[in-house]
Write a protein that holds these residues in place. Structure first.
Motif, mmCIF file in Angstrom:
data_model
loop_
_atom_site.group_PDB
_atom_site.id
_atom_site.type_symbol
_atom_site.label_atom_id
_atom_site.label_comp_id
_atom_site.label_asym_id
_atom_site.label_seq_id
_atom_site.Cartn_x
_atom_site.Cartn_y
_atom_site.Cartn_z
ATOM 1 N N ARG A 19 0.816 -1.209 0.000
ATOM 2 C CA ARG A 19 0.000 0.000 0.000
ATOM 3 C C ARG A 19 0.857 1.270 0.000
ATOM 4 O O ARG A 19 0.446 2.293 -0.548
ATOM 5 C CB ARG A 19 -0.932 0.016 1.223
ATOM 6 N N THR A 20 2.022 1.206 0.608
ATOM 7 C CA THR A 20 2.861 2.394 0.763
ATOM 8 C C THR A 20 4.303 2.112 0.341
ATOM 9 O O THR A 20 4.701 0.954 0.148
ATOM 10 C CB THR A 20 2.870 2.847 2.241
ATOM 11 N N LYS A 21 5.094 3.205 0.249
ATOM 12 C CA LYS A 21 6.516 3.061 -0.061
ATOM 13 C C LYS A 21 7.237 2.290 1.045
ATOM 14 O O LYS A 21 8.187 1.552 0.772
ATOM 15 C CB LYS A 21 7.158 4.439 -0.246
ATOM 16 N N LYS A 22 6.760 2.461 2.292
ATOM 17 C CA LYS A 22 7.353 1.727 3.394
ATOM 18 C C LYS A 22 7.142 0.227 3.219
ATOM 19 O O LYS A 22 8.044 -0.584 3.460
ATOM 20 C CB LYS A 22 6.747 2.191 4.724
ATOM 21 N N LEU A 145 2.319 1.330 -16.981
ATOM 22 C CA LEU A 145 1.062 0.701 -17.404
ATOM 23 C C LEU A 145 1.134 -0.822 -17.275
ATOM 24 O O LEU A 145 0.166 -1.476 -16.869
ATOM 25 C CB LEU A 145 0.735 1.085 -18.848
ATOM 26 N N GLY A 146 2.313 -1.389 -17.603
ATOM 27 C CA GLY A 146 2.483 -2.835 -17.474
ATOM 28 C C GLY A 146 2.315 -3.311 -16.040
ATOM 29 O O GLY A 146 1.785 -4.399 -15.792
ATOM 30 N N LEU A 147 2.741 -2.480 -15.081
ATOM 31 C CA LEU A 147 2.636 -2.838 -13.664
ATOM 32 C C LEU A 147 1.244 -2.570 -13.092
ATOM 33 O O LEU A 147 0.906 -3.049 -12.005
ATOM 34 C CB LEU A 147 3.686 -2.064 -12.858
ATOM 35 N N MET A 148 0.433 -1.827 -13.831
ATOM 36 C CA MET A 148 -0.927 -1.546 -13.365
ATOM 37 C C MET A 148 -1.892 -2.689 -13.672
ATOM 38 O O MET A 148 -2.945 -2.811 -13.038
ATOM 39 C CB MET A 148 -1.434 -0.246 -14.004
ATOM 40 N N TYR A 149 -1.519 -3.539 -14.636
ATOM 41 C CA TYR A 149 -2.385 -4.638 -15.041
ATOM 42 C C TYR A 149 -1.912 -5.962 -14.429
ATOM 43 O O TYR A 149 -0.893 -6.029 -13.746
ATOM 44 C CB TYR A 149 -2.431 -4.722 -16.564
ATOM 45 N N ALA A 150 -2.675 -7.018 -14.701
ATOM 46 C CA ALA A 150 -2.354 -8.348 -14.181
ATOM 47 C C ALA A 150 -0.952 -8.754 -14.647
ATOM 48 O O ALA A 150 -0.544 -8.429 -15.767
ATOM 49 C CB ALA A 150 -3.393 -9.358 -14.660
ATOM 50 N N PRO A 151 -0.209 -9.465 -13.796
ATOM 51 C CA PRO A 151 -0.589 -9.979 -12.467
ATOM 52 C C PRO A 151 -0.222 -9.043 -11.308
ATOM 53 O O PRO A 151 -0.326 -9.424 -10.162
ATOM 54 C CB PRO A 151 0.223 -11.262 -12.386
ATOM 55 N N PHE A 152 0.176 -7.779 -11.616
ATOM 56 C CA PHE A 152 0.680 -6.887 -10.561
ATOM 57 C C PHE A 152 -0.433 -6.041 -9.924
ATOM 58 O O PHE A 152 -0.424 -5.818 -8.714
ATOM 59 C CB PHE A 152 1.788 -5.992 -11.132
ATOM 60 N N HIS A 153 -1.325 -5.548 -10.777
ATOM 61 C CA HIS A 153 -2.506 -4.815 -10.288
ATOM 62 C C HIS A 153 -2.156 -3.611 -9.415
ATOM 63 O O HIS A 153 -2.833 -3.345 -8.415
ATOM 64 C CB HIS A 153 -3.439 -5.763 -9.518
ATOM 65 N N GLY A 156 -5.471 2.070 -9.174
ATOM 66 C CA GLY A 156 -6.278 2.727 -8.154
ATOM 67 C C GLY A 156 -5.391 3.447 -7.150
ATOM 68 O O GLY A 156 -4.458 4.165 -7.525
ATOM 69 N N PRO A 157 -5.642 3.227 -5.846
ATOM 70 C CA PRO A 157 -4.819 3.894 -4.828
ATOM 71 C C PRO A 157 -3.355 3.428 -4.823
ATOM 72 O O PRO A 157 -2.498 4.079 -4.220
ATOM 73 C CB PRO A 157 -5.518 3.523 -3.515
ATOM 74 N N ARG A 158 -3.076 2.290 -5.517
ATOM 75 C CA ARG A 158 -1.699 1.778 -5.548
ATOM 76 C C ARG A 158 -0.922 2.258 -6.783
ATOM 77 O O ARG A 158 0.231 1.892 -6.977
ATOM 78 C CB ARG A 158 -1.710 0.247 -5.507
ATOM 79 N N GLU A 159 -1.549 3.088 -7.630
ATOM 80 C CA GLU A 159 -0.904 3.551 -8.854
ATOM 81 C C GLU A 159 0.407 4.290 -8.599
ATOM 82 O O GLU A 159 1.363 4.137 -9.375
ATOM 83 C CB GLU A 159 -1.858 4.429 -9.656
#
Length: 399
Positions: A19-22, A145-153, A156-159
């Protein structure tokens, strides 16, 4: 390093919970522990943030050139130590999460150029093409964009995490006179990311191959098709091939590295012969056999001189060839021959046996010289009697 099943599972679960950089810094530390164990150095959040910003970390890559056989220079951009540690851990994470397309054989765990070539053995027609400026074809936005789609997803808030990772893996580089933020050739993550970003390319080219009854493989930027008939000059095939690669995937076919190889002539895939079986060129074995013969005939010192003369003529376009060792080069060539031909191949076994006999003799000779030096030192330091005792003990051990 191939992840163990439990490591793979832990990485996947931790990545899904990001969820975060940490969280990301903790995940990178976990991957680092899997890679290096107790020797793993901790990765700090501030270090991660620093290297993710090319405006702050302007010198995060070192640039050098490698000369190609053609005489042209290939630019390599290698990350500095701090960034390299982060990228190696990230590469481990990416490989845990992503499974490359079955047609992809380059930079894939447990696959090699032999696996790539093996799929094209005995085909009447082998068609090779090369993708131009491969790594520089993937910019930061495309990686994100590659990391925004499957299997990384990472959407949204993780963009923001997708942007952070894309920023770590790309760098502003001069691409044909234009500065673009792209994948550097020389970064640990670049090969893995190209396999991720070429998933759609592989899927569509594999579909094209099935449509025309072909076999398709890709080793990085090296694409190979093979078939029992010549469809490669078919305008419909060529049109669809170029549409997929150049229009759909925004990649470029190298015009000077496209060739159709017919049965009856030497056919190659990823530099290996595939006419009847996967094999190296005859010159490869001939040269290795010659160097081993010179070592047997003239001894190592003279053979090293002859080797350097020939090797400089052959590999003079590379750096530091003059410091190459005959023994190391022969050892590497034998390992490659073993990988290609297999450990049971008679040619490999004969050459390996001769090489082993030579290295054993060399070790014994070096050991004898060292023992003699120790005897002389003992005589000078402790007296003749002690020196003779040491000499007798070496003779006894030798028997």
């Amino acid at each position: 390093m191939k992840p163990e099943p439990h490591q793979n599972q832990q990485i996947r679960e931790a990545f899904a919970a990001l969820r975060t950089k940490k969280d990301l810094a903790e995940l990178l530390n976990l991957a680092n522990q899997f890679l290096y164990g107790e020797e793993a150095a901790p990765l700090y959040l501030k270090t991660l943030t620093y290297y993710a910003d090319p405006r702050k970390a302007k010198d995060r890559y070192q640039t050098f050139t490698i000369q190609k056989k053609s005489g042209a220079e290939r630019l390599i951009h290698a990350p500095v130590k701090g960034l390299k540690t982060i990228l190696r851990a990230l590469n481990f994470i990416l490989q845990c999460i992503h499974s490359p397309h079955q047609a992809a054989t380059g930079f894939v765990t447990d696959k090699s150029i032999v696996d790539n070539a093996r799929q094209h053995i005995g085909s009447p027609y082998v068609y090779n093409l090369d993708l131009k400026d491969f790594f520089h074809s993937f910019d930061r936005n495309r990686v994100k964009l590659g990391l925004m789609y499957a299997p990384f997803h990472l959407n949204g808030p993780r963009e923001p995490l997708a942007f952070l990772l894309a920023s770590l893996c790309t760098h502003p580089l001069d691409c044909d006179g234009e500065v673009r933020t792209v994948l550097p050739q020389g970064s640990p993550t670049s090969p893995t990311l190209t396999n991720i970003l070429c998933q759609k390319l592989d899927h569509r080219l594999n579909g094209l191959a099935k449509r025309f009854g072909l076999v398709y493989t890709r080793y990085a930027d090296d694409i190979t098709f093979s078939s029992g008939y010549d469809c490669f000059r078919n305008p419909e095939f060529q049109s669809e091939l170029r549409r997929i690669i150049e229009e759909d995937q925004q990649l470029r076919i190298h015009p000077d590295k496209t060739r159709l190889q017919r049965l009856g002539y030497r056919q190659e895939a990823t530099g290996l012969i595939v006419n009847e079986k996967v094999n190296v060129r005859r010159r490869y074995v001939k040269q290795l056999r010659m160097w081993i013969y010179f070592w047997e005939r003239y001894g190592y010192a003279k053979a090293q001189q002859i080797f350097l003369r020939d090797y400089l003529r052959d590999k003079g376009h590379l750096k530091d060839v003059s410091t190459s060792s005959l023994q190391q080069v022969c050892s590497g060539k034998l390992e490659f021959l073993k990988m290609v031909k297999g450990p049971e191949d008679s040619t490999y076994q004969q050459l390996a046996s001769r090489f082993h006999a030579l290295t054993t003799k060399e070790k014994a000779s070096a050991s004898g010289a060292t023992n003699l030096e120790r005897v002389v030192d003992t005589i000078l330091g402790q007296g003749l009697e002690q020196g003779l005792r040491l000499y007798d003990s070496f003779k006894t051990n030798k028997r």
